[in-house]
Design an enzyme around this catalytic site. Sequence first.
Site, PDB file in Angstrom:
ATOM      1  N   GLU A  61       1.284 -14.801-151.768  1.00 11.35           N
ATOM      2  CA  GLU A  61       2.495 -14.341-152.332  1.00 11.35           C
ATOM      3  C   GLU A  61       3.783 -15.141-152.290  1.00 11.35           C
ATOM      4  O   GLU A  61       4.624 -14.916-153.011  1.00 11.35           O
ATOM      5  CB  GLU A  61       2.804 -12.921-151.377  1.00 11.35           C
ATOM      6  CG  GLU A  61       1.783 -12.051-151.699  1.00 11.35           C
ATOM      7  CD  GLU A  61       0.493 -12.134-150.913  1.00 11.35           C
ATOM      8  OE1 GLU A  61       0.368 -13.312-150.258  1.00 11.35           O
ATOM      9  OE2 GLU A  61      -0.447 -11.086-150.643  1.00 11.35           O
TER      10      GLU A  61
ATOM     11  N   PHE B  81      -1.984   0.189-139.948  1.00 11.48           N
ATOM     12  CA  PHE B  81      -2.570  -0.852-140.536  1.00 11.48           C
ATOM     13  C   PHE B  81      -1.601  -1.598-141.749  1.00 11.48           C
ATOM     14  O   PHE B  81      -1.416  -0.927-142.591  1.00 11.48           O
ATOM     15  CB  PHE B  81      -4.173  -0.757-140.954  1.00 11.48           C
ATOM     16  CG  PHE B  81      -4.945  -1.809-141.672  1.00 11.48           C
ATOM     17  CD1 PHE B  81      -5.038  -2.982-140.780  1.00 11.48           C
ATOM     18  CD2 PHE B  81      -4.815  -1.815-142.980  1.00 11.48           C
ATOM     19  CE1 PHE B  81      -5.709  -4.181-141.392  1.00 11.48           C
ATOM     20  CE2 PHE B  81      -5.501  -2.968-143.480  1.00 11.48           C
ATOM     21  CZ  PHE B  81      -5.836  -3.895-142.675  1.00 11.48           C
ATOM     22  N   GLN B  82      -1.423  -2.867-141.366  1.00 12.19           N
ATOM     23  CA  GLN B  82      -0.680  -3.500-142.497  1.00 12.19           C
ATOM     24  C   GLN B  82       0.750  -3.026-142.542  1.00 12.19           C
ATOM     25  O   GLN B  82       1.418  -3.086-143.651  1.00 12.19           O
ATOM     26  CB  GLN B  82      -1.293  -3.691-143.629  1.00 12.19           C
ATOM     27  CG  GLN B  82      -2.607  -4.766-143.592  1.00 12.19           C
ATOM     28  CD  GLN B  82      -3.268  -5.179-144.954  1.00 12.19           C
ATOM     29  OE1 GLN B  82      -3.156  -4.349-146.010  1.00 12.19           O
ATOM     30  NE2 GLN B  82      -3.738  -6.406-144.893  1.00 12.19           N
TER      31      GLN B  82
ATOM     32  N   LYS C 181       2.639   4.015-150.282  1.00  9.65           N
ATOM     33  CA  LYS C 181       1.416   4.149-151.258  1.00  9.65           C
ATOM     34  C   LYS C 181       1.514   5.726-151.800  1.00  9.65           C
ATOM     35  O   LYS C 181       1.207   5.915-152.728  1.00  9.65           O
ATOM     36  CB  LYS C 181       0.357   4.086-150.286  1.00  9.65           C
ATOM     37  CG  LYS C 181      -1.114   3.954-151.055  1.00  9.65           C
ATOM     38  CD  LYS C 181      -2.270   3.476-150.353  1.00  9.65           C
ATOM     39  CE  LYS C 181      -3.480   3.417-151.219  1.00  9.65           C
ATOM     40  NZ  LYS C 181      -4.862   2.609-150.474  1.00  9.65           N
TER      41      LYS C 181
ATOM     42  N   MET D  69      11.693 -37.619-146.364  1.00  8.49           N
ATOM     43  CA  MET D  69      13.121 -37.365-145.863  1.00  8.49           C
ATOM     44  C   MET D  69      13.178 -37.524-144.215  1.00  8.49           C
ATOM     45  O   MET D  69      14.227 -37.950-143.769  1.00  8.49           O
ATOM     46  CB  MET D  69      13.627 -36.171-146.606  1.00  8.49           C
ATOM     47  CG  MET D  69      15.009 -36.092-146.225  1.00  8.49           C
ATOM     48  SD  MET D  69      15.975 -37.422-146.787  1.00  8.49           S
ATOM     49  CE  MET D  69      16.391 -36.845-148.437  1.00  8.49           C
TER      50      MET D  69
HETATM   51  C1  LIG Z   1       9.300 -25.316-145.678  1.00  7.64           C
HETATM   52  C2  LIG Z   1       9.683 -26.412-145.227  1.00  7.64           C
HETATM   53  N1  LIG Z   1       9.314 -27.117-144.029  1.00  7.64           N
HETATM   54  C3  LIG Z   1      10.063 -28.303-143.480  1.00  7.64           C
HETATM   55  C4  LIG Z   1      11.003 -28.832-144.130  1.00  7.64           C
HETATM   56  C5  LIG Z   1      11.833 -29.966-143.581  1.00  7.64           C
HETATM   57  N2  LIG Z   1      11.676 -31.081-144.383  1.00  7.64           N
HETATM   58  C6  LIG Z   1      12.772 -31.389-145.339  1.00  7.64           C
HETATM   59  S1  LIG Z   1      12.070 -32.747-146.483  1.00  7.64           S
HETATM   60  C7  LIG Z   1      10.468 -32.989-145.588  1.00  7.64           C
HETATM   61  C8  LIG Z   1       9.695 -34.019-145.928  1.00  7.64           C
HETATM   62  C9  LIG Z   1       9.176 -33.801-147.360  1.00  7.64           C
HETATM   63  O1  LIG Z   1       8.064 -34.651-147.487  1.00  7.64           O
HETATM   64  P1  LIG Z   1       7.599 -34.891-148.760  1.00  7.64           P
HETATM   65  O2  LIG Z   1       7.269 -33.318-149.686  1.00  7.64           O
HETATM   66  O3  LIG Z   1       6.274 -35.863-148.747  1.00  7.64           O
HETATM   67  O4  LIG Z   1       8.667 -35.270-149.684  1.00  7.64           O
HETATM   68  P2  LIG Z   1       9.345 -36.727-149.422  1.00  7.64           P
HETATM   69  O5  LIG Z   1      10.488 -36.513-148.698  1.00  7.64           O
HETATM   70  O6  LIG Z   1       8.218 -37.614-148.886  1.00  7.64           O
HETATM   71  O7  LIG Z   1       9.845 -37.336-150.827  1.00  7.64           O
HETATM   72  C10 LIG Z   1      10.619 -31.821-144.438  1.00  7.64           C
HETATM   73  C11 LIG Z   1       9.336 -31.900-143.685  1.00  7.64           C
HETATM   74  C12 LIG Z   1      11.619 -28.140-145.120  1.00  7.64           C
HETATM   75  N3  LIG Z   1      12.696 -28.374-146.108  1.00  7.64           N
HETATM   76  N4  LIG Z   1      10.684 -26.750-145.602  1.00  7.64           N
END
Ligand SMILES: Cc1ncc(C[n+]2csc(CCOP(=O)(O)OP(=O)(O)O)c2C)c(N)n1
Length: 570
Positions: A52, A114-115, A164, A477
């Site tokens: 979802e 439920f749910q 529902k 990042m």
């Molecule tokens: C849902 C979610 N979880 C954690 C983060 C924290 N976060 C920001 S950038 C990043 C790394 C992203 O890694 P990747 O998708 O490999 O992209 P890259 O930076 O290597 O280009 C994380 C874990 C986030 N922004 N969103």
Amino acid sequence: MAEILTGAQILCRELVAAGINTIFGYPGGAIMPFYHALPEFSGLRHILVRHEQAAAHAADGYARATGRVGVCVATSGPGATNLVTGLATAHMDSSPVLAITGQVSRPMIGRDAFQETDVIGLTLPITKYSRLVQDITQLAASVREAIAIATEGRPGPVVLDVPKDVQNQKLAYEPGGDAPRLAARGQSGNGGAPTSASLEESVREAARLIGEASRPLFMIGHGVILSNAYDEVRALAEKTGIPVITTLLGISAFPESHPLHLGMPGMHGEVHVNRAIQHADLIVGIGLRFDDRVTGNTAAFAPRAKIIHVELDRAEIGKNVKTAVGIVGDARTVAGLLADEVAARRCDDWLAEIRGFVRPRAEAFSGDLSPEAILASIYEATRGGCTIVTDVGQHQMWVAKYYPYQRANTHITSGGLGTMGFAVPAAMGVHLARPGEPVWAISGDGGFQMNMAELATMVQEGLSVKMAIFNNGYLGMVRQWQQFFHEKRYSCTPIWSPDYVKLADAYGIAGWRVERRTELDDVVRAATAHQGPALVEFVIAEEANVFPMIPPGGSLSEPIEAAPAGARAV
Ligand SMILES: Cc1ncc(C[n+]2csc(CCOP(=O)(O)OP(=O)(O)O)c2C)c(N)n1
Ligand SMILES: [Mg+2]
């Protein structure tokens, strides 16, 4: 003449009447009456997602690409809770999404049935409006009201939670009832900003400040895209010769090749853009909220500048930065009024000064497959005629910095919430909104793995989305922050990936791996031309960084332009 319809049929009728033809969703117990009615409505195409969250992101992508409401549907409990991240994403980026959730039947509400989940309680803080519709006589008007709230003023997501038994209930339905009178929704103050002057007075005062300034800047954001203010903003910039900065969500609101375009400000903004901000004596912000990724430490932000803030949402004015003139209004209207009011002028000396701030690129990538080369290749293969949807991380910043956007509203990303996993499902929504042109979802190896189950959705529904994975083997990042601020302790950031070419093969879609510059253009061209979904893994340097960088909480005047000593710069 009134017809006897179920609540579920009324929901579908109202969606059709509102011009909706595409919905993204996933069935389950409490929403089954809706799914029972759906086949009677051939005008409603339902895209069966694999989670979802993807339905909400896809609806968001559809909404951002069309400016119209995007619709997602889920069952109660886990279906509804799975929507939450997508709704919060849409909320932070002002995207009009309507979520319809099934709820347990009214006699069961409040009994931990439920749910059963309190969807209103969960979504109130992350939506513009959430309503549990307990009375079938209110259902049709609730749909109309929810869509009106989602789309009018500053757009945002809305939720209708429909028990529902209300979906199953029958009612004599009269189509085309009056548009609902919107309940008065409180404005949350003006942050003490001087917004009480009439629009004309404020515009006159802003025009006077623009005429007097010697180092003025326009800083434009998502509001310019949302209000279709491209022509007005461009006319205003050209009449005044004032340089234009585009925030992350303002990218593609102004052509990058325009001589007045400077680039992106903030944490990963170019040095000359941030220095221009720090030297400016006037900043005219249009359709943005001066968020902390833009301002850095607000106490040190634009210390010499008066700020004029044009924003539809009065609550944003004075919220993050002190404003000399706050103008509450639609970006298009106000930019048009300002363009009429300002005296023509030029800013040649100021532009020359800013040009003097430009630094040579700090980045140097090991290996020859640089992010910049990949993005240039995608631009060439599509002749700039595609929409780019990005995920969150380093690749997102590289796209923001290097992709040469020329067409309006062709850059879609999760800015405010920074939601990894956004790109792939949002790109499905963009594809359905713009079926005639290519859409590239650009993700990191981390974010792609969050929602890669949607490959199956693309296959089942025939969605021709092109996917680029920037594979650096890291949650890049976060790894970069660890390198800069945590003594290079790469705790839990190396990330394993499957063989993406085999993965594509398992789904029966086209897949390529690119490791060398020499392979790049042929593969990108082939993937773009391919009919149907296509996936390309780009293997890039593991420890490539995004430069420059303003350290968290730092001032825009203090960029980091190289990896710290002791840490390997690649
Ligand atoms: C849902 C979610 N979880 C954690 C983060 C924290 N976060 C920001 S950038 C990043 C790394 C992203 O890694 P990747 O998708 O490999 O992209 P890259 O930076 O290597 O280009 C994380 C874990 C986030 N922004 N969103
Ligand atoms: Mg990565």
